[in-house]
Write a protein that holds these residues in place. Structure first.
Motif: not given
Length: 358
Positions: A131-150
């Motif tokens: 579960k931890l691997k999924c959580v860590i990968v998801f956190s970075w993918v989510l953060a990068t996707s949300w900040n694409l406009p920047l």
């Protein structure tokens, strides 16, 4: 750089503050990663979450330095090259990626601590390595996707000699900034406040009967763990609320808000990234000893070594000189899965905590 309208002495002081905090951030969070990497006993799911938090703090520190220190030391490229440098290096995009990853990691830590107390025997509700691997990968993918406009709209402004955002419409910033305040501030702080209020109530304000020395010792460790994660979350809230308020205000203002208030809020963000390793070493004897063992001027390896069979007494600094006396206590019966080492960032499942979920 014409963006700073302060006196030369003030600008030197601000730059020095950024330099000190960025260096402290890089050193401290690198030590956190090395402690977990080099010591097998520290490789717990909770500590891996702390490593993810440290990695996000390192990311924020590197790109805060690139944004507020690099342009003062070197001439920023102009034209199209300047735009690319702003998008990938001297802009704010990666700072906000690290910030959102930090917020997500803190939420995961809060959820894990709460579930560990409320459901101590339910493996389905515990944070496993998978579960931890999924959580860590998801956190970075989510953060990068949300900040694409920047990444897309950062541009070099030759007038201010600084990287600014050229939004496609005037209303875009008025929608994006409040949403950022929601995802970076309101939601994380609300979730952490709710979960930690219930955790603190169960650990401090609800009477518990602890009949054995092991139970009393583990309760102390659990409270230390709770103090650590609550302190980290409170510091995050204090340091990030000002900058979120400033950005929301500036998005509805006709002029960009680059003032002493804005600069102070960025300094607070940098302070938040730099102070987390200090909190780990302050609250956790194990983290502190392993960190000191990595420093050339710290204690020797023998002095800083923490035995997995340590049974802490009092302030938790006594050594396990006779581990054979502890082994029979923790190797038989319902307490067989108890570890008595001083890892205040990891809570073992104990019969003691069954009463906490009632």
């Amino acid at each position: 750089m014409s963006l700073y309208k302060y006196s030369e002495a003030t600008q030197i002081g601000i730059t020095a503050a950024f330099c000190i905090l960025v260096i402290a951030d890089l050193i401290g969070n690198t030590l956190v990663c090395l402690v977990v990497y080099r010591n097998r006993i520290m490789r717990t799911p909770m500590n891996y979450l702390l490593v993810n938090l440290a990695a996000s703090d390192i990311t924020a520190a590197i790109f805060i330095g690139a944004r507020y220190i690099f342009p003062l030391l070197f001439e920023h490229p102009k034209g199209r090259a300047g735009d690319v440098v702003c998008q990938l290096f001297t802009g704010e995009a990666f700072v906000w990626v690290g910030a959102l990853t930090s917020a997500f990691s803190l939420i995961c830590i809060a959820v894990e601590r709460y579930l560990a107390i409320k459901f101590p025997y339910d493996e389905r509700k515990r944070l496993t390595t998978a579960k931890l691997k999924c959580v860590i990968v998801f956190s970075w993918v989510l953060a990068t996707s949300w900040n694409l406009p920047l990444f897309l709209y950062a541009r070099y402004d030759p007038v201010s000699e600084f990287c600014l955002f050229q939004w496609p419409t005037t209303s875009f910033a008025q929608v994006h900034s409040p949403l950022c305040a929601l995802f970076y501030g309101v939601l994380p702080i609300s979730i952490m406040s709710y979960l930690y209020s219930k955790l603190v109530y169960k650990l401090w304000f609800r009477p518990l009967v602890t009949s054995t020395m092991v139970q009393q010792s583990k309760l102390r460790y659990t409270r230390k763990s709770a103090r650590l994660v609550v302190t980290v979350s409170v510091v995050y809230s204090i340091c990030w609320i000002p900058v979120l308020v400033v950005y929301v205000f500036s998005s509805f203002s006709a002029q960009q808000l680059y003032s002493a208030v804005h600069t102070t809020s960025i300094v607070l963000v940098t302070l938040n990234s730099a102070i987390n390793p200090v909190l780990y070493s302050w609250q956790s004897d194990r983290f502190r000893r392993h960190m000191l063992a990595l420093l050339p001027f710290g204690c020797s390896t023998r002095q800083c070594r923490v035995s997995p069979a340590v049974m802490s007494k009092g302030n938790g600094t006594s050594k396990a000189k006779r581990p054979t006396q502890i082994t029979p206590l923790v190797s038989r019966g319902p307490l067989s899965n108890i570890t008595t080492h001083e890892d205040c960032t990891h809570i073992e499942r104990l019969p003691l905590f069954l009463n906490l979920s009632k």
